[in-house]
Scaffold this active site. Structure first.
Site, PDB file in Angstrom:
ATOM      1  N   ASP A  30      54.256 -10.715 -19.378  1.00 52.58           N
ATOM      2  CA  ASP A  30      54.894  -9.417 -19.179  1.00 52.58           C
ATOM      3  C   ASP A  30      56.406  -9.557 -19.039  1.00 52.58           C
ATOM      4  OD1 ASP A  30      54.943  -6.652 -18.811  1.00 52.58           O
ATOM      5  OD2 ASP A  30      54.796  -6.834 -16.636  1.00 52.58           O
ATOM      6  N   ASN A  78      47.940  -0.911 -25.409  1.00 55.05           N
ATOM      7  CA  ASN A  78      49.224  -1.031 -26.123  1.00 55.05           C
ATOM      8  C   ASN A  78      49.324  -0.117 -27.332  1.00 55.05           C
ATOM      9  OD1 ASN A  78      49.681  -4.609 -25.502  1.00 55.05           O
ATOM     10  ND2 ASN A  78      50.399  -2.839 -24.339  1.00 55.05           N
ATOM     11  N   ARG A 204      49.936  -6.537 -10.707  1.00 54.78           N
ATOM     12  CA  ARG A 204      48.719  -5.838 -11.115  1.00 54.78           C
ATOM     13  C   ARG A 204      48.047  -6.622 -12.235  1.00 54.78           C
ATOM     14  NH1 ARG A 204      52.941  -2.055 -12.363  1.00 54.78           N
ATOM     15  NH2 ARG A 204      53.532  -2.108 -14.573  1.00 54.78           N
ATOM     16  N   SER A 206      46.164  -5.110 -14.925  1.00 61.72           N
ATOM     17  CA  SER A 206      46.301  -4.414 -16.210  1.00 61.72           C
ATOM     18  C   SER A 206      45.100  -4.597 -17.135  1.00 61.72           C
ATOM     19  CB  SER A 206      47.594  -4.862 -16.917  1.00 61.72           C
ATOM     20  OG  SER A 206      48.722  -4.482 -16.171  1.00 61.72           O
TER      21      SER A 206
END
Length: 249
Positions: A30, A78, A204, A206
């Site tokens: 990320d 995404n 997190r 995700s």
């Protein structure tokens, strides 16, 4: 597990006893977009810069002896990004796979793909399948490329498969247990995740490997992905090796 002799750019891995290493590390890569924004660059430049981090972390994982590595490349969520960015990501991913698979093969890395083919396009799916075939006999490390992957969808697909077998009389409803569900995941031969690692400072998961990470150790690192290197990966491994795992007890 065979460790191949490769030019590791002079970097010596930390000495971590094999019993203290995680068998399976899952990584959320990320921070590409924020890295680009900080430099007043288009977001796609962040994704381009992230390739070097990916290659260096894979090298570091092989070098230190981690047998299973899962990378969150493109999630089912995404698709909600800007169409231009999505198109770039899919094209760039295809190019990276084609460009790097010989390197992975040289390092002894077996590349696998987790996800669904829907919307990916025939060319990208072919690159993924070809890479799986080319590297299938490699033994230094198993690299799980999670592309068009979502953990909830993986669990739903597993449940549908089990329901179908129950309805067909192949298994009984009473026999369904955690092991049966685990065997219906995309990579049933991978062990559960021991270390769940995320870059960029976000704390997190995700929708990544939720079932497999039930008892994983979670480590969140502040560095944005394009700046991430094997030294950071090794730092996470050292932190993991110092933890006392409880497995819910």
């Amino acid at each position: 597990m065979e460790i191949f002799s490769v030019d590791w750019t002079g970097q010596t891995p930390p000495h971590i006893p094999r019993k203290s290493l995680p068998r399976h590390v899952a990584v959320v890569m990320d921070g590409n977009g924020r890295w680009a924004n900080q430099r007043n660059l288009p977001r796609i430049e962040g994704h381009k810069a992230g390739e070097s981090a990916l290659i260096d972390v894979v090298a570091g994982a092989v070098q230190v002896g981690v047998p299973y590595l899962s990378l969150y490349v493109f999630s089912t969520e995404n698709w909600l990004r800007a169409p231009d960015e999505v198109r770039f990501l899919l094209r760039f991913t295809r190019d990276v796979i084609a460009r790097r698979r010989e390197l992975f093969a040289h390092w002894g890395v077996r590349v696998r793909w987790s996800g669904v083919p829907n919307r990916l396009g025939k060319v990208l799916v072919k690159e993924l399948r070809d890479t799986e075939e080319i590297t299938k006999k490699n033994t230094a490390m198993n690299l799980n490329v999670c592309l068009n992957y979502g953990s909830r969808q993986e669990i739903v697909n597993a449940i549908k498969s089990i329901v179908s077998d129950v309805n067909s009389g192949l298994i009984s409803a009473k026999s369904v247990n955690e092991k049966i569900i685990s065997r219906r995941m995309y990579m049933p031969d991978f062990p559960d995740v021991d270390l769940f690692l995320r870059s960029s400072g976000e704390n997190r998961m995700s929708n990544f490997m939720l079932w497999q990470s039930a008892y994983a150790e979670l480590i969140f690192m502040s560095k944005l992905w394009p700046d991430f290197r094997r030294d950071d990966f090794w730092a996470a491994l050292r932190a993991y090796s110092g933890r006392s795992r409880r497995f819910g007890r």
